[in-house]
Design a protein around this motif. Structure first.
Motif, PDB file in Angstrom:
ATOM      1  N   ALA A 124      65.645  23.837  67.923  1.00  0.00           N
ATOM      2  CA  ALA A 124      65.231  24.861  66.953  1.00  0.00           C
ATOM      3  C   ALA A 124      65.561  24.427  65.527  1.00  0.00           C
ATOM      4  O   ALA A 124      64.752  24.593  64.611  1.00  0.00           O
ATOM      5  CB  ALA A 124      65.907  26.194  67.275  1.00  0.00           C
ATOM      6  N   ILE A 125      66.737  23.863  65.331  1.00  0.00           N
ATOM      7  CA  ILE A 125      67.160  23.413  64.004  1.00  0.00           C
ATOM      8  C   ILE A 125      66.253  22.290  63.504  1.00  0.00           C
ATOM      9  O   ILE A 125      65.802  22.306  62.353  1.00  0.00           O
ATOM     10  CB  ILE A 125      68.645  22.996  64.033  1.00  0.00           C
ATOM     11  CG1 ILE A 125      69.515  24.248  64.127  1.00  0.00           C
ATOM     12  CG2 ILE A 125      69.013  22.131  62.830  1.00  0.00           C
ATOM     13  CD1 ILE A 125      70.973  23.981  64.447  1.00  0.00           C
ATOM     14  N   GLU A 126      65.982  21.317  64.356  1.00  0.00           N
ATOM     15  CA  GLU A 126      65.072  20.232  63.960  1.00  0.00           C
ATOM     16  C   GLU A 126      63.694  20.784  63.614  1.00  0.00           C
ATOM     17  O   GLU A 126      63.049  20.310  62.674  1.00  0.00           O
ATOM     18  CB  GLU A 126      64.968  19.193  65.078  1.00  0.00           C
ATOM     19  CG  GLU A 126      66.215  18.358  65.222  1.00  0.00           C
ATOM     20  CD  GLU A 126      66.131  17.335  66.335  1.00  0.00           C
ATOM     21  OE1 GLU A 126      65.035  17.166  66.950  1.00  0.00           O
ATOM     22  OE2 GLU A 126      67.156  16.687  66.614  1.00  0.00           O
ATOM     23  N   GLY A 127      63.255  21.797  64.345  1.00  0.00           N
ATOM     24  CA  GLY A 127      61.965  22.411  64.065  1.00  0.00           C
ATOM     25  C   GLY A 127      61.920  23.065  62.701  1.00  0.00           C
ATOM     26  O   GLY A 127      60.944  22.904  61.948  1.00  0.00           O
ATOM     27  N   VAL A 128      62.982  23.790  62.340  1.00  0.00           N
ATOM     28  CA  VAL A 128      63.038  24.465  61.036  1.00  0.00           C
ATOM     29  C   VAL A 128      63.019  23.443  59.907  1.00  0.00           C
ATOM     30  O   VAL A 128      62.234  23.561  58.956  1.00  0.00           O
ATOM     31  CB  VAL A 128      64.293  25.364  60.944  1.00  0.00           C
ATOM     32  CG1 VAL A 128      64.557  25.812  59.519  1.00  0.00           C
ATOM     33  CG2 VAL A 128      64.142  26.574  61.870  1.00  0.00           C
ATOM     34  N   ILE A 129      63.866  22.430  60.008  1.00  0.00           N
ATOM     35  CA  ILE A 129      63.936  21.420  58.952  1.00  0.00           C
ATOM     36  C   ILE A 129      62.612  20.653  58.860  1.00  0.00           C
ATOM     37  O   ILE A 129      62.066  20.446  57.773  1.00  0.00           O
ATOM     38  CB  ILE A 129      65.116  20.457  59.175  1.00  0.00           C
ATOM     39  CG1 ILE A 129      66.442  21.223  59.079  1.00  0.00           C
ATOM     40  CG2 ILE A 129      65.082  19.306  58.172  1.00  0.00           C
ATOM     41  CD1 ILE A 129      67.646  20.444  59.568  1.00  0.00           C
ATOM     42  N   GLY A 130      62.089  20.237  60.006  1.00  0.00           N
ATOM     43  CA  GLY A 130      60.828  19.507  60.020  1.00  0.00           C
ATOM     44  C   GLY A 130      59.674  20.325  59.450  1.00  0.00           C
ATOM     45  O   GLY A 130      58.858  19.816  58.688  1.00  0.00           O
ATOM     46  N   ASP A 131      59.638  21.617  59.788  1.00  0.00           N
ATOM     47  CA  ASP A 131      58.578  22.480  59.264  1.00  0.00           C
ATOM     48  C   ASP A 131      58.711  22.664  57.754  1.00  0.00           C
ATOM     49  O   ASP A 131      57.699  22.683  57.039  1.00  0.00           O
ATOM     50  CB  ASP A 131      58.589  23.838  59.964  1.00  0.00           C
ATOM     51  CG  ASP A 131      58.093  23.766  61.407  1.00  0.00           C
ATOM     52  OD1 ASP A 131      57.543  22.718  61.823  1.00  0.00           O
ATOM     53  OD2 ASP A 131      58.268  24.773  62.131  1.00  0.00           O
ATOM     54  N   GLN A 132      59.950  22.782  57.262  1.00  0.00           N
ATOM     55  CA  GLN A 132      60.122  22.914  55.820  1.00  0.00           C
ATOM     56  C   GLN A 132      59.699  21.628  55.112  1.00  0.00           C
ATOM     57  O   GLN A 132      59.021  21.668  54.079  1.00  0.00           O
ATOM     58  CB  GLN A 132      61.563  23.271  55.442  1.00  0.00           C
ATOM     59  CG  GLN A 132      61.674  23.584  53.952  1.00  0.00           C
ATOM     60  CD  GLN A 132      63.094  23.791  53.481  1.00  0.00           C
ATOM     61  OE1 GLN A 132      63.910  22.889  53.590  1.00  0.00           O
ATOM     62  NE2 GLN A 132      63.359  24.983  52.958  1.00  0.00           N
ATOM     63  N   LEU A 133      60.072  20.489  55.658  1.00  0.00           N
ATOM     64  CA  LEU A 133      59.682  19.219  55.049  1.00  0.00           C
ATOM     65  C   LEU A 133      58.157  19.069  55.020  1.00  0.00           C
ATOM     66  O   LEU A 133      57.590  18.609  54.020  1.00  0.00           O
ATOM     67  CB  LEU A 133      60.339  18.052  55.788  1.00  0.00           C
ATOM     68  CG  LEU A 133      61.844  17.926  55.588  1.00  0.00           C
ATOM     69  CD1 LEU A 133      62.448  16.939  56.586  1.00  0.00           C
ATOM     70  CD2 LEU A 133      62.177  17.534  54.163  1.00  0.00           C
ATOM     71  N   GLN A 134      57.497  19.485  56.084  1.00  0.00           N
ATOM     72  CA  GLN A 134      56.031  19.421  56.109  1.00  0.00           C
ATOM     73  C   GLN A 134      55.443  20.374  55.074  1.00  0.00           C
ATOM     74  O   GLN A 134      54.466  20.043  54.394  1.00  0.00           O
ATOM     75  CB  GLN A 134      55.492  19.764  57.506  1.00  0.00           C
ATOM     76  CG  GLN A 134      53.985  19.606  57.602  1.00  0.00           C
ATOM     77  CD  GLN A 134      53.531  18.184  57.275  1.00  0.00           C
ATOM     78  OE1 GLN A 134      54.032  17.216  57.848  1.00  0.00           O
ATOM     79  NE2 GLN A 134      52.577  18.051  56.361  1.00  0.00           N
ATOM     80  N   ALA A 135      56.042  21.546  54.918  1.00  0.00           N
ATOM     81  CA  ALA A 135      55.565  22.506  53.915  1.00  0.00           C
ATOM     82  C   ALA A 135      55.672  21.905  52.513  1.00  0.00           C
ATOM     83  O   ALA A 135      54.765  22.076  51.688  1.00  0.00           O
ATOM     84  CB  ALA A 135      56.349  23.813  54.004  1.00  0.00           C
ATOM     85  N   PHE A 136      56.761  21.171  52.231  1.00  0.00           N
ATOM     86  CA  PHE A 136      56.864  20.520  50.919  1.00  0.00           C
ATOM     87  C   PHE A 136      55.765  19.476  50.750  1.00  0.00           C
ATOM     88  O   PHE A 136      55.152  19.388  49.687  1.00  0.00           O
ATOM     89  CB  PHE A 136      58.244  19.907  50.705  1.00  0.00           C
ATOM     90  CG  PHE A 136      59.306  20.903  50.374  1.00  0.00           C
ATOM     91  CD1 PHE A 136      59.157  21.787  49.311  1.00  0.00           C
ATOM     92  CD2 PHE A 136      60.476  20.980  51.120  1.00  0.00           C
ATOM     93  CE1 PHE A 136      60.139  22.719  49.005  1.00  0.00           C
ATOM     94  CE2 PHE A 136      61.460  21.901  50.812  1.00  0.00           C
ATOM     95  CZ  PHE A 136      61.291  22.774  49.757  1.00  0.00           C
ATOM     96  N   ASN A 137      55.511  18.681  51.780  1.00  0.00           N
ATOM     97  CA  ASN A 137      54.430  17.694  51.697  1.00  0.00           C
ATOM     98  C   ASN A 137      53.084  18.366  51.446  1.00  0.00           C
ATOM     99  O   ASN A 137      52.240  17.819  50.738  1.00  0.00           O
ATOM    100  CB  ASN A 137      54.356  16.852  52.975  1.00  0.00           C
ATOM    101  CG  ASN A 137      55.335  15.707  52.980  1.00  0.00           C
ATOM    102  OD1 ASN A 137      55.921  15.354  51.961  1.00  0.00           O
ATOM    103  ND2 ASN A 137      55.541  15.124  54.137  1.00  0.00           N
ATOM    104  N   ASP A 138      52.903  19.540  52.022  1.00  0.00           N
ATOM    105  CA  ASP A 138      51.653  20.289  51.852  1.00  0.00           C
ATOM    106  C   ASP A 138      51.622  21.081  50.541  1.00  0.00           C
ATOM    107  O   ASP A 138      50.622  21.728  50.255  1.00  0.00           O
ATOM    108  CB  ASP A 138      51.457  21.260  53.022  1.00  0.00           C
ATOM    109  CG  ASP A 138      51.262  20.552  54.353  1.00  0.00           C
ATOM    110  OD1 ASP A 138      50.932  19.348  54.363  1.00  0.00           O
ATOM    111  OD2 ASP A 138      51.466  21.216  55.397  1.00  0.00           O
TER     112      ASP A 138
END
Length: 134
Positions: free
Chosen positions: A25-39
């Motif tokens: 779950a933690i990796e998912g949150v961080i990964g999703d936030q990083l993708q949001a910054f890229n987007d």
């Protein structure tokens, strides 16, 4: 004695399973936030911030500007690797290696907190580069 061993084993397996679920779950949150910054989707990136971070920055615009200025490797991340997840004095820290757009590696630690909305990011520390020399 055998029952005590079984109980201890059961508790350990349960704790290990919960920690693995939290890790995912933690990796998912961080990964999703990083993708949001890229987007460049700052509103979505903001949604992963803890209430403390939201109080500190006050708006998603302030938050996005801070990340862009102070953490350019997060703003423009090219590759992400999740390393160890640690509990330090009751605080959960996820170590992450990020490769920026220029190919430079950066080590960061994300402090995570569990809220009513699930895991959220409560802060990020840029770790110093290790001394590598001849």
């Amino acid at each position: 004695m055998k029952q005590l061993s079984i109980l201890i084993l059961g508790l350990w397996l349960s704790a290990t399973s919960l920690f693995a679920q939290d890790n995912t779950a933690i990796e998912g949150v961080i990964g999703d936030q990083l993708q949001a910054f890229n987007d460049r989707d700052v509103a979505t990136a903001w949604s992963y911030a803890s209430p403390n971070i939201k109080r500190l920055f006050g708006s998603e615009g302030n938050f996005g500007a801070m990340v862009q200025q102070a953490y350019p490797m997060v703003w423009d991340n090219a590759d992400v690797r999740f390393l160890d997840l640690r509990d330090v004095g009751g605080f959960i820290w996820q170590r992450v290696m990020i490769r920026d757009e220029q190919g430079v590696l950066h080590m960061l630690e994300y402090q995570m907190v569990q809220t009513a909305d699930g895991w959220q990011i409560n802060g990020v520390q840029l770790l110093p580069a290790p001394d590598v020399g001849a």
